[in-house]
Design a protein around this motif. Structure first.
Motif, PDB file in Angstrom:
ATOM      1  N   PHE A   1      -3.710  -2.258   8.956  1.00  0.00           N
ATOM      2  CA  PHE A   1      -2.565  -2.993   8.431  1.00  0.00           C
ATOM      3  C   PHE A   1      -1.396  -2.034   8.238  1.00  0.00           C
ATOM      4  CE2 PHE A   1      -5.019  -1.524   4.802  1.00  0.00           C
ATOM      5  CZ  PHE A   1      -4.063  -1.015   3.947  1.00  0.00           C
ATOM      6  N   LEU A   2      -0.201  -2.601   8.172  1.00  0.00           N
ATOM      7  CA  LEU A   2       1.016  -1.804   8.044  1.00  0.00           C
ATOM      8  C   LEU A   2       1.987  -2.496   7.104  1.00  0.00           C
ATOM      9  CD1 LEU A   2       2.777   0.629   9.170  1.00  0.00           C
ATOM     10  CD2 LEU A   2       3.708  -1.056  10.793  1.00  0.00           C
ATOM     11  N   PHE A   3       2.537  -1.727   6.151  1.00  0.00           N
ATOM     12  CA  PHE A   3       3.628  -2.208   5.313  1.00  0.00           C
ATOM     13  C   PHE A   3       4.930  -1.603   5.837  1.00  0.00           C
ATOM     14  CE2 PHE A   3       0.147  -2.649   2.162  1.00  0.00           C
ATOM     15  CZ  PHE A   3       0.361  -3.971   1.803  1.00  0.00           C
TER      16      PHE A   3
ATOM     17  N   GLY B   1      -4.613   1.661   6.199  1.00  0.00           N
ATOM     18  CA  GLY B   1      -3.257   1.187   6.404  1.00  0.00           C
ATOM     19  C   GLY B   1      -2.225   2.257   6.127  1.00  0.00           C
ATOM     20  N   GLY B   2      -0.978   1.926   6.399  1.00  0.00           N
ATOM     21  CA  GLY B   2       0.098   2.883   6.193  1.00  0.00           C
ATOM     22  C   GLY B   2       1.427   2.182   6.025  1.00  0.00           C
ATOM     23  N   GLN B   3       2.487   2.960   6.088  1.00  0.00           N
ATOM     24  CA  GLN B   3       3.837   2.449   5.868  1.00  0.00           C
ATOM     25  C   GLN B   3       4.778   3.033   6.904  1.00  0.00           C
ATOM     26  OE1 GLN B   3       4.439   4.265   1.959  1.00  0.00           O
ATOM     27  NE2 GLN B   3       5.846   5.759   2.852  1.00  0.00           N
ATOM     28  N   THR B   4       5.894   2.340   7.121  1.00  0.00           N
ATOM     29  CA  THR B   4       6.961   2.922   7.915  1.00  0.00           C
ATOM     30  C   THR B   4       7.806   3.801   6.999  1.00  0.00           C
ATOM     31  OG1 THR B   4       8.563   1.138   7.520  1.00  0.00           O
ATOM     32  CG2 THR B   4       7.033   0.852   9.361  1.00  0.00           C
ATOM     33  N   SER B   5       8.679   4.584   7.569  1.00  0.00           N
ATOM     34  CA  SER B   5       9.561   5.418   6.762  1.00  0.00           C
ATOM     35  C   SER B   5      10.660   4.566   6.137  1.00  0.00           C
ATOM     36  CB  SER B   5      10.196   6.513   7.621  1.00  0.00           C
ATOM     37  OG  SER B   5      11.198   5.963   8.464  1.00  0.00           O
TER      38      SER B   5
ATOM     39  N   GLY C   1       7.750 -10.722   6.267  1.00  0.00           N
ATOM     40  CA  GLY C   1       8.337 -10.011   7.401  1.00  0.00           C
ATOM     41  C   GLY C   1       7.945  -8.556   7.479  1.00  0.00           C
ATOM     42  N   GLY C   2       7.404  -7.985   6.390  1.00  0.00           N
ATOM     43  CA  GLY C   2       7.112  -6.556   6.378  1.00  0.00           C
ATOM     44  C   GLY C   2       5.645  -6.197   6.444  1.00  0.00           C
ATOM     45  N   PHE C   3       4.767  -7.178   6.337  1.00  0.00           N
ATOM     46  CA  PHE C   3       3.334  -6.901   6.318  1.00  0.00           C
ATOM     47  C   PHE C   3       2.697  -7.364   7.623  1.00  0.00           C
ATOM     48  CE2 PHE C   3      -1.008  -8.480   5.202  1.00  0.00           C
ATOM     49  CZ  PHE C   3      -1.595  -7.229   5.053  1.00  0.00           C
TER      50      PHE C   3
END
Length: 247
Positions: free
Chosen positions: A118-120, A188-192, A149-151
């Motif tokens: 997954f990505l936030f 999971g991770g995140q964008t900058s 829209g962000g997950f």
């Protein structure tokens, strides 16, 4: 409707109710994306305005539509998940937008590079929210950027965890995240901060619920996911105390 991709990279689910202008704005932000390997699924909760005229207007670009009464936004999202064929799923509420034409390219980059479950993605709502901090889960639900829209999540996670619970009409995403991160330990991770994926509109569905409705649901979610009840009780009173201090 357009000929659907059999196995697209991404399924984009749009729950909508009486938001003709908002739905069109959301759809336009999707169709301008450079990345095109997606399907669009619109779940209309039985709108009584001209929302369905917008659906008809873009029917060649929309893959699947349901228009019927539902039991709330998470029921609508669940219907979209059941219809989806994508490897990954994203829900974007009508009236919210992808931030730029490169938003989905950024998402594809992260999943390809890190093989996340997954990505936030960073989101814009008055300011940029971008930090994913799972260690904060035990005392705060503000451990991730806002949702719509962000997950992005692999569909296979829903097969293992299940769909969104309808017991939590304003916070079911929190329940799903708790299970996903703590109970199943998915990666999971995140964008900058500078890779903004979506832009929130003000006055979304969660704003219709009161502070106490939110905090009571969050408390119930913690208890039902086996967090220590004494800790949960302390957190409940601290949340209430901070709330009243701000008034």
């Amino acid at each position: 409707m357009k000929k659907k991709n059999k196995n697209p990279f991404l399924s984009i689910i749009i729950p909508v109710l009486n938001s003709k202008t908002g739905l069109e704005k959301t759809l336009k932000s999707i169709f301008k994306q450079k990345f095109k390997d997606y399907e669009v699924i619109v779940i209309d909760g039985g709108s009584e305005d001209e929302t369905f005229k917008i659906i008809k207007k873009y029917k060649k670009k929309i893959d699947k539509v349901i228009s019927e009464k539902d039991r709330g936004i998470y029921d609508a999202i669940n219907k979209g998940i059941n219809l989806s064929n994508g490897k990954y799923i994203n829900t974007i509420n009508a009236n919210d937008m992808y931030f730029s034409k490169n938003s989905l390219d950024i998402v594809k980059k992260y999943f390809t590079k890190y093989n996340y479950d997954f990505l936030f993605g960073a989101v814009l709502k008055n300011k940029v929210y971008y930090k994913y901090e799972p260690k904060k889960m035990f005392w705060s639900f503000n451990f991730y950027p806002a949702h719509s829209g962000g997950f992005f999540v692999k569909k296979t996670l829903h097969k293992k965890i299940g769909l969104y619970s309808l017991k939590y009409p304003c916070s079911s995403d929190y329940d799903f995240f708790w299970k996903m991160i703590k109970n199943y330990n998915f990666k999971g991770g995140q964008t900058s901060k500078h890779e903004i994926i979506s832009k929130f509109a003000t006055g979304g569905f969660s704003s219709k619920y009161s502070f106490f409705e939110h905090v009571c649901e969050e408390t119930l979610i913690r208890v039902n996911n086996n967090q220590n009840k004494i800790v949960v009780l302390v957190l409940f009173f601290l949340r209430c105390l901070r709330h009243f201090q701000k008034i």
